[in-house]
Design a protein around this motif. Structure first.
Motif, mmCIF file in Angstrom:
data_model
loop_
_atom_site.group_PDB
_atom_site.id
_atom_site.type_symbol
_atom_site.label_atom_id
_atom_site.label_comp_id
_atom_site.label_asym_id
_atom_site.label_seq_id
_atom_site.Cartn_x
_atom_site.Cartn_y
_atom_site.Cartn_z
ATOM 1 N N GLY A 476 0.846 -1.194 0.000
ATOM 2 C CA GLY A 476 0.000 0.000 0.000
ATOM 3 C C GLY A 476 0.874 1.234 0.000
ATOM 4 N N GLU A 477 1.695 1.363 1.061
ATOM 5 C CA GLU A 477 2.709 2.405 1.128
ATOM 6 C C GLU A 477 3.975 1.807 1.717
ATOM 7 O OE1 GLU A 477 1.339 6.854 1.806
ATOM 8 O OE2 GLU A 477 0.424 5.577 3.325
ATOM 9 N N ALA A 478 5.100 2.361 1.325
ATOM 10 C CA ALA A 478 6.388 2.015 1.917
ATOM 11 C C ALA A 478 7.015 3.295 2.449
ATOM 12 C CB ALA A 478 7.299 1.363 0.881
ATOM 13 N N ILE A 479 8.040 3.135 3.286
ATOM 14 C CA ILE A 479 8.679 4.287 3.921
ATOM 15 C C ILE A 479 9.953 4.648 3.170
ATOM 16 C CG2 ILE A 479 9.715 5.175 6.044
ATOM 17 C CD1 ILE A 479 8.001 3.008 7.518
ATOM 18 N N LYS A 480 10.065 5.920 2.822
ATOM 19 C CA LYS A 480 11.316 6.443 2.277
ATOM 20 C C LYS A 480 11.886 7.433 3.276
ATOM 21 C CE LYS A 480 13.658 8.631 -1.589
ATOM 22 N NZ LYS A 480 13.629 9.010 -3.017
ATOM 23 N N LEU A 481 13.182 7.288 3.541
ATOM 24 C CA LEU A 481 13.858 8.140 4.516
ATOM 25 C C LEU A 481 14.876 9.013 3.809
ATOM 26 C CD1 LEU A 481 14.176 8.594 7.671
ATOM 27 C CD2 LEU A 481 16.170 7.086 7.478
ATOM 28 N N PHE A 482 14.735 10.331 3.995
ATOM 29 C CA PHE A 482 15.735 11.278 3.524
ATOM 30 C C PHE A 482 16.643 11.629 4.700
ATOM 31 C CE2 PHE A 482 12.173 11.883 0.654
ATOM 32 C CZ PHE A 482 12.780 12.071 -0.588
ATOM 33 N N VAL A 483 17.948 11.605 4.497
ATOM 34 C CA VAL A 483 18.874 11.917 5.586
ATOM 35 C C VAL A 483 19.984 12.832 5.103
ATOM 36 C CG1 VAL A 483 18.453 9.746 6.803
ATOM 37 C CG2 VAL A 483 20.322 9.880 5.169
ATOM 38 N N SER A 484 20.483 13.634 6.031
ATOM 39 C CA SER A 484 21.758 14.326 5.854
ATOM 40 C C SER A 484 22.662 13.849 6.981
ATOM 41 C CB SER A 484 21.574 15.849 5.887
ATOM 42 O OG SER A 484 21.057 16.262 7.141
ATOM 43 N N LEU A 485 23.964 13.851 6.740
ATOM 44 C CA LEU A 485 24.889 13.133 7.618
ATOM 45 C C LEU A 485 25.891 14.033 8.322
ATOM 46 C CD1 LEU A 485 25.772 10.155 5.237
ATOM 47 C CD2 LEU A 485 24.001 10.212 7.025
ATOM 48 N N ASN A 486 26.254 13.599 9.532
ATOM 49 C CA ASN A 486 27.442 14.114 10.205
ATOM 50 C C ASN A 486 28.644 13.248 9.863
ATOM 51 O OD1 ASN A 486 26.166 16.223 11.646
ATOM 52 N ND2 ASN A 486 25.424 14.751 13.167
ATOM 53 N N ASP A 487 28.386 11.966 9.735
ATOM 54 C CA ASP A 487 29.430 10.994 9.421
ATOM 55 C C ASP A 487 29.281 10.575 7.954
ATOM 56 O OD1 ASP A 487 30.357 7.718 10.820
ATOM 57 O OD2 ASP A 487 31.189 8.896 9.158
ATOM 58 N N GLN A 488 30.155 11.082 7.108
ATOM 59 C CA GLN A 488 30.022 10.844 5.672
ATOM 60 C C GLN A 488 30.330 9.399 5.267
ATOM 61 O OE1 GLN A 488 28.666 13.193 3.799
ATOM 62 N NE2 GLN A 488 28.582 14.484 5.638
ATOM 63 N N SER A 489 30.853 8.611 6.205
ATOM 64 C CA SER A 489 31.143 7.207 5.882
ATOM 65 C C SER A 489 29.904 6.320 5.968
ATOM 66 C CB SER A 489 32.220 6.663 6.819
ATOM 67 O OG SER A 489 31.730 6.562 8.160
ATOM 68 N N LEU A 490 28.833 6.849 6.543
ATOM 69 C CA LEU A 490 27.595 6.060 6.659
ATOM 70 C C LEU A 490 27.013 5.795 5.274
ATOM 71 C CD1 LEU A 490 25.467 7.461 9.632
ATOM 72 C CD2 LEU A 490 26.557 5.229 9.448
ATOM 73 N N ASP A 491 26.531 4.562 5.066
ATOM 74 C CA ASP A 491 25.845 4.253 3.822
ATOM 75 C C ASP A 491 24.436 3.739 4.113
ATOM 76 O OD1 ASP A 491 26.177 1.672 4.767
ATOM 77 O OD2 ASP A 491 27.710 1.132 3.283
ATOM 78 N N GLU A 492 23.695 3.429 3.062
ATOM 79 C CA GLU A 492 22.302 3.013 3.213
ATOM 80 C C GLU A 492 22.179 1.762 4.066
ATOM 81 O OE1 GLU A 492 21.250 4.579 -1.286
ATOM 82 O OE2 GLU A 492 20.481 2.636 -0.612
ATOM 83 N N GLN A 493 23.073 0.799 3.873
ATOM 84 C CA GLN A 493 22.993 -0.456 4.616
ATOM 85 C C GLN A 493 23.181 -0.230 6.107
ATOM 86 O OE1 GLN A 493 24.788 -0.061 1.755
ATOM 87 N NE2 GLN A 493 23.278 -1.167 0.491
#
Length: 541
Positions: A476-493
């Motif tokens: 029906g609906e899924a969740i999409k998350l928009f983020v901005s980072l402090n730690d640029q090494s973070l990835d989606e996983q």
């Protein structure tokens, strides 16, 4: 806060003489007795067996557990026969049920237990560590523990402190005095938690009158001859802790004498299909995502649908294309409904009485009024969108211990502001134009962006985030998350892994988009609507 009297349902309740939800089971025993009421896997309870076990449980709750009428009892179980025993036993004992999702994380369960003031919980054995972790922050002082296989292979003893096994509670009830229901129509029966029109989880106060009225409203849409009371087999995969399944698949099914096949884990499609194949089914309740999953299963076309009369869809929007595919492959129509936790829940339904209108859900059930209003509170003309308001005997009494928020959603003359934007046409058919402003409806469950965002922001590497809903054929609906980072090494996983640690599965985002900055207003407020509209446009292209 009460609603105005409604003649049809009020008259029917008076004729039935019911004053308590437990009376539905007593009546069913007189009519259907030894016929099967609920099955789960290979185990079955007749109506009489269910009544007798519920009676034993009520005796234990009142005389040994020391719970008094009005005390809250949390139930944190998947669909099991024990759930039905606990429901009717608690109703006979005069307790208030607090339905609790067994998938909740500790913070989610803690809030619900603490806010409701639950004194005891019926809990699956695998979830005992979760309750132990949070019980110090709640009023819970008794755990009633059950295993999935308890009715077939009962366990009576436990080493847990301040706890009893469910089967031992029933055994002890045999030696205790009978219990007479002490709660009436206008007493509280259920605290059903919801986000309402904001993201704060609140307990909708539903009385015995609310629930019984909605049962009568729900069965009123069945045309004589469409079904045979006492001789239908209904598959019930939706969880009983969800208000739609609680009212429709449990209480209303007992009222009509339907044999309900409880599905403990609808994600295990192999087991579910095996359960369906045990006997020819005549009715099925589900949601869009379940229909999609079933039709994609290799065994789907080997199921005998020859006796399937129709399917009810509720708890999430039904995709028109999915409904057409289902009918083409099974020969059975899917009838859609609309409701809210705050309305016990049924408000609108597609029925055998009404013609099909593509894009419209259906008409209001009996004794239910609908209107739409503009931003100034003025009623909008038929055919024009506006916020949908509901009035009827199924409307809740308010939010538990939140009079201010109750006043925001229920008017002095009993209208419930749903927060949904709808259109009512000249024939009284309802079309939903948009969901509540920010709520995301994932597989029938309300997900509030604040819940997701609060969990995400526990990660020190994330600067800002916004959660929105996007179209999804299965959910029906899924969740999409928009983020901005402090730690640029973070990835989606890494972000998904963090979410899984802090959120129930259906609240975990399906999509992550990392951006350098997120849009804000001139005063620095994150612009959720901008991101939501942008995300939806991408998925609808």
């Amino acid at each position: 806060m009460s609603t105005p009297a409604h003649s049809v349902v009020t008259t029917q309740l008076a004729q039935l003489g019911h004053s308590n939800v437990f009376d539905v089971l007593e009546q069913a025993c007189q009519r259907y007795g030894d016929k099967p009421a609920f099955s789960c896997g290979p185990e079955t309870l007749s109506f009489s067996e269910l009544r007798d076990k519920a009676d034993l449980f009520a005796r234990y709750l009142r005389h040994e557990a020391g719970l008094e009428p009005g005390d809250r009892l949390a139930i944190q179980l998947p669909n099991l026969l024990q759930y039905t025993i606990a429901i009717f036993g608690a109703m006979k004992a005069g307790l208030v049920i607090v339905n609790t999702n067994p998938q909740y994380t500790p913070p989610e369960a803690r809030h619900q237990f603490a806010d409701s003031g639950a004194k005891a919980v019926v809990v699956l054995d695998k979830l005992v560590p979760l309750v132990r972790k949070i019980e110090g922050a709640t009023d819970i002082d008794l755990l009633i523990i059950t295993g999935a296989d308890d009715l077939r292979n009962p366990v009576y003893d436990t080493d847990e402190k301040e706890a009893v096994r469910f089967m031992q509670a029933l055994r002890r009830g045999e030696a205790l005095p009978d219990v007479q229901p002490e709660r009436g129509l206008d007493d509280l029966a259920l605290l059903q938690y919801t986000g309402g029109t904001t993201g704060v989880s609140k307990g909708a106060m539903l009385t015995h009158r609310n629930i019984l009225s909605n049962v009568l409203q729900a069965v009123s849409i069945i045309r004589e001859g469409d079904v045979e009371y006492g001789n239908e087999v209904r598959v019930s995969p939706l969880p009983l802790y969800h208000i739609f399944a609680f009212t429709a698949n449990c209480i209303a099914s007992v009222y009509t004498g339907f044999h309900s096949i409880l599905i403990s884990n609808p994600r295990d499609l192999d087991s579910m299909i095996a359960d369906i194949k045990r006997q020819p089914i005549t009715l099925l309740t589900g949601i869009n995502s379940l229909f999609v999953s079933l039709m994609n299963h290799p065994e789907f076309d080997s199921i005998d649908f020859s006796k399937l009369k129709w399917v009810n869809s509720g708890g999430a929007p039904l995709n028109t294309e999915i409904a057409k595919r289902w009918q083409a492959r099974t020969g059975a129509v899917i009838r859609e409904g609309y409701g809210l936790t705050e309305t016990s829940p049924v408000v609108v339904a597609s029925t055998a009485f009404t013609p099909y209108k593509e894009g419209f859900i259906g008409r209001a059930v009996i004794d239910t009024e609908m209107k739409t209003i503009d931003d100034n509170g003025n009623e909008t003309p038929r055919g024009e969108p506006g916020e949908l308001l509901i009035r009827g005997p199924q409307v809740m009494q308010g939010y538990w211990q939140r009079p201010g928020e109750t006043a925001e959603v229920i008017t002095d003359d009993g209208w419930l502001k749903t927060g949904d934007v709808g259109i009512i046409d000249d024939e009284g058919f309802l079309k939903l134009v948009d969901r509540k402003k920010d709520m995301i409806l994932v597989s029938g469950f309300n997900v509030y962006p604040n819940d997701v965002e609060d969990a995400v922001m526990r990660h020190p590497g994330i600067r800002e985030c916004v959660a929105v809903g996007v179209p999804d054929e299965r959910k029906g609906e899924a969740i999409k998350l928009f983020v901005s980072l402090n730690d640029q090494s973070l990835d989606e996983q890494a972000i998904i892994a963090h979410c899984r640690e802090h959120l129930t599965g259906y609240k975990v985002p399906s999509y992550i988009e990392i951006r350098e900055d997120l849009p804000k207003s001139t005063v620095g407020k994150l612009l959720r609507r901008v991101l939501r509209d942008e995300a939806r446009a991408q998925f609808e292209q």
